[in-house]
Design an enzyme around this catalytic site. Structure first.
Site, PDB file in Angstrom:
ATOM      1  N   CYS A  67       7.046   4.967  17.395  1.00  0.00           N
ATOM      2  CA  CYS A  67       7.980   4.822  18.511  1.00  0.00           C
ATOM      3  C   CYS A  67       9.354   4.524  17.913  1.00  0.00           C
ATOM      4  O   CYS A  67       9.494   3.572  17.187  1.00  0.00           O
ATOM      5  CB  CYS A  67       7.525   3.622  19.318  1.00  0.00           C
ATOM      6  SG  CYS A  67       7.640   3.838  21.055  1.00  0.00           S
TER       7      CYS A  67
ATOM      8  N   HIS B 287      -0.248  -8.029   2.946  1.00  0.00           N
ATOM      9  CA  HIS B 287       0.072  -8.554   4.278  1.00  0.00           C
ATOM     10  C   HIS B 287      -0.895  -8.116   5.369  1.00  0.00           C
ATOM     11  O   HIS B 287      -0.711  -8.453   6.537  1.00  0.00           O
ATOM     12  CB  HIS B 287       1.532  -8.253   4.653  1.00  0.00           C
ATOM     13  CG  HIS B 287       1.819  -6.847   5.033  1.00  0.00           C
ATOM     14  ND1 HIS B 287       2.007  -6.465   6.335  1.00  0.00           N
ATOM     15  CD2 HIS B 287       1.969  -5.729   4.301  1.00  0.00           C
ATOM     16  CE1 HIS B 287       2.266  -5.166   6.376  1.00  0.00           C
ATOM     17  NE2 HIS B 287       2.250  -4.702   5.143  1.00  0.00           N
TER      18      HIS B 287
ATOM     19  N   ASN C 203      -5.745   2.782  10.551  1.00  0.00           N
ATOM     20  CA  ASN C 203      -4.916   1.691  11.080  1.00  0.00           C
ATOM     21  C   ASN C 203      -4.765   1.743  12.596  1.00  0.00           C
ATOM     22  O   ASN C 203      -4.615   0.728  13.253  1.00  0.00           O
ATOM     23  CB  ASN C 203      -3.539   1.683  10.410  1.00  0.00           C
ATOM     24  CG  ASN C 203      -2.916   3.047  10.330  1.00  0.00           C
ATOM     25  OD1 ASN C 203      -3.522   3.997   9.835  1.00  0.00           O
ATOM     26  ND2 ASN C 203      -1.705   3.174  10.821  1.00  0.00           N
TER      27      ASN C 203
ATOM     28  N   ALA D 149       0.818  -1.219   0.000  1.00  0.00           N
ATOM     29  CA  ALA D 149       0.000   0.000   0.000  1.00  0.00           C
ATOM     30  C   ALA D 149       0.852   1.269   0.000  1.00  0.00           C
ATOM     31  O   ALA D 149       0.435   2.291  -0.540  1.00  0.00           O
ATOM     32  CB  ALA D 149      -0.951  -0.006   1.190  1.00  0.00           C
ATOM     33  N   THR D 150       2.033   1.220   0.590  1.00  0.00           N
ATOM     34  CA  THR D 150       2.895   2.415   0.569  1.00  0.00           C
ATOM     35  C   THR D 150       3.176   2.818  -0.878  1.00  0.00           C
ATOM     36  O   THR D 150       3.036   3.982  -1.262  1.00  0.00           O
ATOM     37  CB  THR D 150       4.223   2.131   1.306  1.00  0.00           C
ATOM     38  OG1 THR D 150       3.923   1.829   2.659  1.00  0.00           O
ATOM     39  CG2 THR D 150       5.175   3.306   1.236  1.00  0.00           C
TER      40      THR D 150
ATOM     41  N   THR E 244      10.206  -6.704 -12.705  1.00  0.00           N
ATOM     42  CA  THR E 244       9.734  -8.083 -12.892  1.00  0.00           C
ATOM     43  C   THR E 244       8.669  -8.419 -11.853  1.00  0.00           C
ATOM     44  O   THR E 244       8.854  -8.150 -10.663  1.00  0.00           O
ATOM     45  CB  THR E 244      10.927  -9.055 -12.756  1.00  0.00           C
ATOM     46  OG1 THR E 244      11.892  -8.679 -13.740  1.00  0.00           O
ATOM     47  CG2 THR E 244      10.509 -10.495 -12.963  1.00  0.00           C
TER      48      THR E 244
ATOM     49  N   SER F 139      -3.092  -3.844   0.291  1.00  0.00           N
ATOM     50  CA  SER F 139      -1.852  -4.454   0.759  1.00  0.00           C
ATOM     51  C   SER F 139      -2.085  -5.934   1.063  1.00  0.00           C
ATOM     52  O   SER F 139      -3.048  -6.275   1.762  1.00  0.00           O
ATOM     53  CB  SER F 139      -1.416  -3.729   2.040  1.00  0.00           C
ATOM     54  OG  SER F 139      -0.310  -4.373   2.609  1.00  0.00           O
TER      55      SER F 139
ATOM     56  N   GLN G 100      -6.296  -1.316   5.249  1.00  0.00           N
ATOM     57  CA  GLN G 100      -6.854  -2.069   6.384  1.00  0.00           C
ATOM     58  C   GLN G 100      -8.237  -2.652   6.102  1.00  0.00           C
ATOM     59  O   GLN G 100      -8.796  -3.312   6.974  1.00  0.00           O
ATOM     60  CB  GLN G 100      -6.924  -1.169   7.632  1.00  0.00           C
ATOM     61  CG  GLN G 100      -5.574  -0.713   8.153  1.00  0.00           C
ATOM     62  CD  GLN G 100      -4.742  -1.861   8.744  1.00  0.00           C
ATOM     63  OE1 GLN G 100      -5.221  -2.972   8.951  1.00  0.00           O
ATOM     64  NE2 GLN G 100      -3.470  -1.580   9.015  1.00  0.00           N
TER      65      GLN G 100
HETATM   66  N1  PMP Z   1      -1.933   2.577   4.782  1.00  0.00           N
HETATM   67  C1  PMP Z   1      -2.426   2.089   5.923  1.00  0.00           C
HETATM   68  C2  PMP Z   1      -3.729   2.605   6.444  1.00  0.00           C
HETATM   69  C3  PMP Z   1      -1.713   1.099   6.622  1.00  0.00           C
HETATM   70  O1  PMP Z   1      -2.197   0.615   7.760  1.00  0.00           O
HETATM   71  C4  PMP Z   1      -0.483   0.645   6.090  1.00  0.00           C
HETATM   72  C5  PMP Z   1       0.334  -0.387   6.829  1.00  0.00           C
HETATM   73  N2  PMP Z   1       0.593  -0.070   8.167  1.00  0.00           N
HETATM   74  C6  PMP Z   1      -0.041   1.177   4.888  1.00  0.00           C
HETATM   75  C7  PMP Z   1      -0.781   2.148   4.259  1.00  0.00           C
HETATM   76  C8  PMP Z   1       1.252   0.711   4.257  1.00  0.00           C
HETATM   77  O2  PMP Z   1       1.078  -0.590   3.766  1.00  0.00           O
HETATM   78  P1  PMP Z   1       2.303  -1.501   3.297  1.00  0.00           P
HETATM   79  O3  PMP Z   1       2.885  -2.062   4.534  1.00  0.00           O
HETATM   80  O4  PMP Z   1       1.648  -2.544   2.431  1.00  0.00           O
HETATM   81  O5  PMP Z   1       3.226  -0.657   2.537  1.00  0.00           O
END
Ligand code: PMP
Length: 374
Positions: free
Chosen positions: A325, A202, A152, A71-72, A242, A200, A180
């Site tokens: 933190c 994970h 989150n 997601a980042t 890739t 995302s 989320q």
């Molecule tokens: N957006 C939100 C609301 C998240 O909770 C997170 C992960 N903490 C991210 C973006 C980033 O996701 P990723 O770890 O897949 O880069």
């Protein structure tokens, strides 16, 4: 081992997903970009099947999905990718909220440093944005509105459907960070007014390092994003590199399972959360945030500091306080600060986040531990 209650940080893998990832890794090692042999063609077939599974979560066409690392990256492509278009058409106003994840706030800050004007919407004490504020902030030159789906830290659900209505007669692109909620919270994201959705793997029982960006077409036109990286032209030239076929297969499998089970997951997590909340009330705990996801419970117990609580709870449950933190500095959560909670409540905030399979949490032990601290 303590019970893992930090699903918002990352979820464990579903065994079915782990199986598919391992099998793909061992047996389908071809490059999905190799057109000239079966190894490549098989890998491509796997990617395209997963693309369909991801698209189905939000009722999109599979051609509207690109794979990213998470997601980042999706947030960065969605936000920074609009920069050139904004400049070309003279739209330099962008809107987001004060409670977004840093992977949205920092690209916004970056665009600000390049001359874009940013409106950061406030939230109320409940953690929710007010669509009237959004309506009042919209301008003719508003290029982008970015509002997360589920927070989150608090689990607060933003009013995505109402935002879609507010934007119905406006041209601004609408991006939703759904890290989320994607696959877990089966509401809102199907709305065709949402142009861009970040997901995302994970956070949905798939491996780390895989995610997606959904780019919904308006008529025949996809959002006018420019790439932020350059290379081999993969993923419509928007995300070169890739493709990580085993991770993509795992993410697709997780989406497929989620499509079938999201309702059941939702009900099960709601029940778990209700039970924990009821028990915490004995300690006069207050929940931080209203209208929240069933998978998240952010609360403060008067007189208890979250750092101390996490140490005491360590052998029972693995939790977090959801605030940044680092080894040298301790920063109060920007989300809880934006909700204007008092400092004690913020310093006491603890986040439990869990999965649907967790019917029984060690509630008695946790309550005993909290009592010992009072
Ligand atoms: N957006 C939100 C609301 C998240 O909770 C997170 C992960 N903490 C991210 C973006 C980033 O996701 P990723 O770890 O897949 O880069």
């Amino acid at each position: 081992m303590p019970i893992y209650l930090d699903y918002n940080a990352t979820t464990p893998l579903l065994p079915e997903v782990a199986d598919i990832v391992c099998r793909t890794m061992l047996e389908e090692f071809g490059n999905a970009g190799s057109r000239t042999h079966e190894f490549g063609l098989n890998a491509k077939r796997i990617v395209e099947a997963a693309r369909q599974q991801v698209a189905e979560i939000v009722n999109a066409d599979k051609a509207e999905v690109i794979f990213t690392s998470g997601a980042t990256e999706s947030n960065n492509i969605a936000i920074l990718g609009l920069r050139e278009f904004g400049k070309k058409v003279g739209k330099r106003h962008i809107i987001t909220t004060k409670v977004e994840h840093k992977s949205v706030l920092e690209p916004f800050e970056y665009l600000k440093s390049l001359g874009f004007e940013v409106t950061y919407l406030d939230v109320s004490e409940s953690g929710c944005v007010d669509v009237n504020d959004l309506r009042a902030s919209l301008r003719e030159d508003t290029l982008l509105v970015s509002v997360m789906h589920i927070n989150n830290e608090t689990g607060v659900i933003q009013p995505i459907t109402d935002i879609c209505k507010t934007l119905a007669n406006h041209e601004a692109y609408f991006h939703v960070d759904a890290a989320q909620s994607f696959g877990k919270f089966p509401f809102d994201l199907m709305n065709k007014r949402i142009d861009l959705i970040s997901a995302s793997g994970h956070k949905l029982y798939a491996p780390k390092g895989i995610g997606a960006l959904v780019l919904r077409r308006r008529g025949y036109l996809r959002p006018p994003l420019e790439p932020i990286m350059f290379g081999g032209g993969q993923e419509k030239g928007l995300r070169p590199g890739t493709l990580a076929v085993p991770l993509i297969a795992g993410f697709g499998a997780a989406c497929d399972i989620a499509s079938k089970r999201a309702q059941e997951w939702f009900l099960s997590a709601s029940e778990t959360k209700k039970n924990v909340l009821r028990a915490l009330m004995e300690l006069n705990a207050v929940q931080n945030g209203e209208n929240t996801s069933p998978y998240v419970l952010n609360f403060s117990v008067p007189g208890i500091n979250s750092e101390a609580a996490m140490v005491s709870l360590k052998k029972i449950v693995a939790v977090s306080n959801g605030s940044a933190c680092t080894s040298n500095s301790y920063k109060l959560s920007h989300v809880l600060s934006a909700m204007k909670l008092n400092d004690d409540r913020i310093a006491g905030a603890i986040r439990f986040s869990f999965g649907p399979e967790m019917k029984e949490l060690p509630i008695k032990q946790m309550i005993k531990c909290f009592r010992s601290m009072l």
